[in-house]
Design a protein around this motif. Structure first.
Motif, mmCIF file in Angstrom:
data_model
loop_
_atom_site.group_PDB
_atom_site.id
_atom_site.type_symbol
_atom_site.label_atom_id
_atom_site.label_comp_id
_atom_site.label_asym_id
_atom_site.label_seq_id
_atom_site.Cartn_x
_atom_site.Cartn_y
_atom_site.Cartn_z
ATOM 1 N N ASP A 34 -7.287 7.974 -2.737
ATOM 2 C CA ASP A 34 -6.335 7.859 -1.632
ATOM 3 C C ASP A 34 -6.584 6.627 -0.781
ATOM 4 O OD1 ASP A 34 -5.019 10.178 -2.361
ATOM 5 O OD2 ASP A 34 -6.231 11.468 -1.053
ATOM 6 N N ASP A 35 -7.636 5.861 -1.080
ATOM 7 C CA ASP A 35 -7.970 4.662 -0.299
ATOM 8 C C ASP A 35 -7.295 3.425 -0.878
ATOM 9 O OD1 ASP A 35 -9.558 5.898 1.579
ATOM 10 O OD2 ASP A 35 -11.429 5.525 0.488
ATOM 11 N N TRP A 36 -7.066 2.429 -0.025
ATOM 12 C CA TRP A 36 -6.548 1.105 -0.380
ATOM 13 C C TRP A 36 -7.685 0.170 -0.035
ATOM 14 C CZ3 TRP A 36 -2.811 -0.662 -3.229
ATOM 15 C CH2 TRP A 36 -2.185 -1.873 -2.998
ATOM 16 N N PRO B 56 4.089 3.624 -3.919
ATOM 17 C CA PRO B 56 3.222 4.325 -4.872
ATOM 18 C C PRO B 56 3.011 3.631 -6.216
ATOM 19 C CG PRO B 56 4.730 5.863 -3.832
ATOM 20 C CD PRO B 56 5.170 4.479 -3.424
ATOM 21 N N GLN C 164 -0.383 -0.655 -7.785
ATOM 22 C CA GLN C 164 -1.792 -0.298 -7.937
ATOM 23 C C GLN C 164 -2.738 -1.396 -7.461
ATOM 24 O OE1 GLN C 164 -2.689 2.907 -9.053
ATOM 25 N NE2 GLN C 164 -0.506 3.039 -8.573
ATOM 26 N N ARG C 165 -2.226 -2.639 -7.398
ATOM 27 C CA ARG C 165 -3.086 -3.768 -7.019
ATOM 28 C C ARG C 165 -2.241 -4.837 -6.352
ATOM 29 N NH1 ARG C 165 -8.216 -4.716 -8.764
ATOM 30 N NH2 ARG C 165 -7.877 -3.004 -10.241
ATOM 31 N N SER D 105 -6.749 -2.665 -4.045
ATOM 32 C CA SER D 105 -6.388 -1.762 -5.134
ATOM 33 C C SER D 105 -6.599 -0.320 -4.688
ATOM 34 C CB SER D 105 -7.209 -2.066 -6.387
ATOM 35 O OG SER D 105 -8.591 -1.920 -6.110
ATOM 36 N N ARG D 106 -6.003 0.565 -5.434
ATOM 37 C CA ARG D 106 -6.121 1.990 -5.118
ATOM 38 C C ARG D 106 -7.442 2.530 -5.653
ATOM 39 N NH1 ARG D 106 -1.597 3.215 -2.732
ATOM 40 N NH2 ARG D 106 0.288 2.113 -3.341
ATOM 41 N N ASP D 107 -8.100 3.290 -4.799
ATOM 42 C CA ASP D 107 -9.318 4.002 -5.170
ATOM 43 C C ASP D 107 -9.134 5.417 -4.640
ATOM 44 O OD1 ASP D 107 -11.811 4.857 -5.879
ATOM 45 O OD2 ASP D 107 -12.906 3.585 -4.468
ATOM 46 N N ARG E 288 0.832 -1.205 0.000
ATOM 47 C CA ARG E 288 0.000 0.000 0.000
ATOM 48 C C ARG E 288 0.865 1.253 0.000
ATOM 49 N NH1 ARG E 288 -2.410 1.614 5.535
ATOM 50 N NH2 ARG E 288 -0.230 2.253 5.662
#
Length: 191
Positions: free
Chosen positions: A148-150, A125, A128-129, A144-146, A122
């Motif tokens: 600023d959320d993981w 940077p 992404q997944r 996965s990134r949404d 996480r």
């Protein structure tokens, strides 16, 4: 199993590990020996790498197995598979910017993969997944990134594993093709 060594720097670890016969991860403080896997692990990894080979043929991204290491937030990991979309030189031994990372979960790695590595991935940077594939039954926990959320989601054998950041989709059923599962307590309750 951890090697008994005093804390070292990342650079000292990489130098030391390059001279070892066995593979070691670096947890930020000391080397951690990598252990062998089960038949289920081997089949899942074989299927996954085969699917990645086909899906990424002619693609700008490339897949790698557990022979290559990645650097994440000051640590070194050997994920079971990963995808990188930047060029990797033929003599490279460390990838610094993986995009998708796969771990095949075992009872001995459960806590480390779900918590320690999850936070490391996480906090990296480029990733992404993060896909954690189960060995005990066909299923995955996918972060996965949404923004600023993981965010985590669960996938099962009837689902597709959509890797939208690189534009490919993998079949969960094909990842688990040929894997025999033993009946466990959960299956006994639902039978």
């Amino acid at each position: 199993m951890s090697a008994v060594l005093k804390p070292v720097t990342l650079e000292a670890f990489l130098d030391w590990e390059s001279q070892q016969e066995l593979k070691y991860e670096f947890d930020g403080f000391q080397p951690v020996a990598m252990t062998g896997g089960t038949a289920a692990y081997s089949q899942i990894q074989f299927n996954l790498l085969g699917l990645l080979f086909v899906a990424l043929r002619g693609h700008r991204c490339q897949g790698h197995g557990s022979e290559m290491k990645i650097q994440v937030v000051g640590r070194i990991r050997y994920p079971d598979a990963f995808i990188v979309c930047s060029p990797v030189l033929p003599g490279a031994t460390v990838v610094h910017d993986p995009v998708v990372v796969f771990e095949i979960i075992s009872p001995s790695s459960y806590d480390r993969d779900h918590f320690e590595k999850n936070l490391e991935y996480r906090d990296t940077p480029s990733i992404q997944r993060y896909v954690m594939l189960e060995q005990s039954r066909p299923g995955a926990t996918v972060f996965s990134r949404d923004g600023d959320d993981w965010v985590g989601h669960v996938r099962t054998d009837g689902d597709d594993l959509v890797l939208s950041e690189i534009g490919i989709t993998l079949s969960m059923a094909e990842i688990y093709e040929g894997v025999t599962f033993q009946s466990g307590p959960y299956e006994a309750l639902t039978a």
